[in-house]
Design a protein around this motif. Sequence first.
Motif, short mmCIF file in Angstrom:
data_model
loop_
_atom_site.label_atom_id
_atom_site.label_comp_id
_atom_site.label_asym_id
_atom_site.label_seq_id
_atom_site.Cartn_x
_atom_site.Cartn_y
_atom_site.Cartn_z
N GLY A 97 0.77 -1.24 0.00
CA GLY A 97 0.00 0.00 0.00
C GLY A 97 0.80 1.28 0.00
O GLY A 97 1.85 1.40 -0.65
N GLN A 98 0.30 2.25 0.75
CA GLN A 98 0.86 3.59 0.74
C GLN A 98 2.31 3.61 1.21
O GLN A 98 3.11 4.42 0.72
N PHE A 99 2.64 2.73 2.12
CA PHE A 99 4.04 2.61 2.59
C PHE A 99 4.97 2.41 1.40
O PHE A 99 6.01 3.07 1.29
N LEU A 100 4.60 1.51 0.50
CA LEU A 100 5.42 1.22 -0.66
C LEU A 100 5.42 2.39 -1.65
O LEU A 100 6.46 2.77 -2.19
N LEU A 101 4.23 2.96 -1.88
CA LEU A 101 4.13 4.07 -2.84
C LEU A 101 5.00 5.25 -2.42
O LEU A 101 5.62 5.90 -3.27
N ASP A 102 5.06 5.53 -1.13
CA ASP A 102 5.86 6.65 -0.65
C ASP A 102 7.34 6.44 -0.96
O ASP A 102 8.06 7.38 -1.33
N ILE A 103 7.81 5.20 -0.81
CA ILE A 103 9.21 4.90 -1.11
C ILE A 103 9.47 5.00 -2.61
O ILE A 103 10.47 5.59 -3.05
N ILE A 104 8.56 4.44 -3.41
CA ILE A 104 8.71 4.51 -4.87
C ILE A 104 8.74 5.96 -5.34
O ILE A 104 9.58 6.36 -6.14
N ARG A 105 7.82 6.76 -4.81
CA ARG A 105 7.73 8.17 -5.21
C ARG A 105 9.02 8.92 -4.86
O ARG A 105 9.49 9.76 -5.64
N GLU A 106 9.58 8.61 -3.71
CA GLU A 106 10.82 9.28 -3.29
C GLU A 106 11.91 9.09 -4.34
O GLU A 106 12.59 10.06 -4.72
N TYR A 107 12.06 7.88 -4.85
CA TYR A 107 13.13 7.63 -5.80
C TYR A 107 12.77 8.09 -7.21
O TYR A 107 13.61 8.67 -7.92
N ARG A 149 8.49 20.54 -13.33
CA ARG A 149 7.93 20.62 -11.98
C ARG A 149 6.88 19.56 -11.74
O ARG A 149 6.76 19.02 -10.64
N ARG A 150 6.09 19.27 -12.75
CA ARG A 150 5.01 18.29 -12.59
C ARG A 150 5.53 16.89 -12.86
O ARG A 150 6.14 16.63 -13.89
N LYS A 151 5.30 16.01 -11.92
CA LYS A 151 5.68 14.60 -12.08
C LYS A 151 4.40 13.78 -12.28
O LYS A 151 3.30 14.19 -11.91
N ALA A 152 4.57 12.61 -12.85
CA ALA A 152 3.43 11.70 -12.99
C ALA A 152 2.93 11.29 -11.62
O ALA A 152 3.70 11.15 -10.67
N ASP A 153 1.62 11.10 -11.50
CA ASP A 153 1.05 10.54 -10.28
C ASP A 153 1.49 9.08 -10.15
O ASP A 153 1.87 8.43 -11.12
N ILE A 154 1.40 8.57 -8.94
CA ILE A 154 1.66 7.15 -8.68
C ILE A 154 0.51 6.63 -7.83
O ILE A 154 0.21 7.20 -6.78
N GLY A 155 -0.14 5.59 -8.30
CA GLY A 155 -1.29 5.05 -7.57
C GLY A 155 -1.29 3.53 -7.57
O GLY A 155 -0.46 2.89 -8.23
N LEU A 156 -2.23 2.97 -6.84
CA LEU A 156 -2.35 1.52 -6.74
C LEU A 156 -3.39 0.99 -7.72
O LEU A 156 -4.42 1.64 -7.95
N ALA A 157 -3.13 -0.17 -8.29
CA ALA A 157 -4.14 -0.86 -9.09
C ALA A 157 -5.29 -1.26 -8.17
O ALA A 157 -5.08 -1.58 -7.01
N THR A 158 -6.50 -1.24 -8.70
CA THR A 158 -7.67 -1.51 -7.85
C THR A 158 -8.54 -2.66 -8.35
O THR A 158 -9.44 -3.11 -7.63
#
Length: 319
Positions: free
Chosen positions: A269-279, A288-297
């Motif tokens: 979940g969000q724990f993983l997304l936060d790490i991925i987004r950091e890198y 300035r604008r980066k792609a969003d990162i979300g979870l498959a649902t």
Amino acid sequence: MKKKCIGIDVGGTTAKIGLLSVQGQILDKWEIPTRKEEGGKYILPDIARSVLDYLKTHQISVQELAGAGIGVPGPVMPDGNVEVCVNLGWTDVNPEKELSRLLGGVYVKAGNDANVAALGEMWQGGGKGHKSLMLFTLGTGVGGGVVLDEKIVSGFRGMGGELGHIVVNFDEPLQCNCHNHGCLEQYASATGIVKEAHRSVEASEEPSVLRKKPDFSCKDVLDAAKAGDRLALETVHRCMRYLGLAMHYVSHVTDPEIFVIGGGVSKAGQFLLDIIREYYEGFTVMGRRKADIGLATLGNDAGMYGAARLILDKELENI
């Protein structure tokens, strides 16, 4: 305008079949075994028989269908031909032509299962509201799919979207299943995370709960990282750094609106997304604008949604 369509996701064990509205609602779904004997020659006849039996039982005319979409675990050429599909035993099969014939002339469109899943997530899942996305599925391996302007990018040989085989570490001594070295799949998959955690355990004396369970799983590594286990956390960061690097690479080619992360590893979940987004954001310094990162649902239904969406371009224009 025809109101219904069929979405089919063919796996090595079962074929998932769904009846969907053209607006993207699953009206019913079921599964049948995938019979791979004799070069997989029974797979498409079994699917056609199951669909026709269902339609007859529920008094739905074939003429009411906008068509049938099918996702298969292998490269699909632009003309619908599948040259080789090892998981199904197919060689030179055209599921579009064959399934259409078996269904009495219904329009059929085929695609690679991972790309089709990406299309499903764009249509009704984690990428809904976006027209361009990249799906990374982090499971036993790393799969992926690319959708640009609501269209799958399958490429010249049907090999588009093989995101797990982007090379991210030129110093990797171990060989990937594809016979290359340092592929993303060797780090960001569940298998890769476990392998990297074992490397971490062997390379240091750092205390870790992982030492108490030599046969630990990917979930064990992620749970330990969430709980603050330093060795596990460093492992997850190292693996997701490679994923962030791969996302950075492809963003300069396709510039997606959103990256969607699926597969078993994504349950962190969000724990993983936060790490991925950091890198990812750390590597991606342009703009300035980066792609969003979300979870498959959509989970296991993504392939059915995407397969149905393959055939609906003309229908959706009339909604």
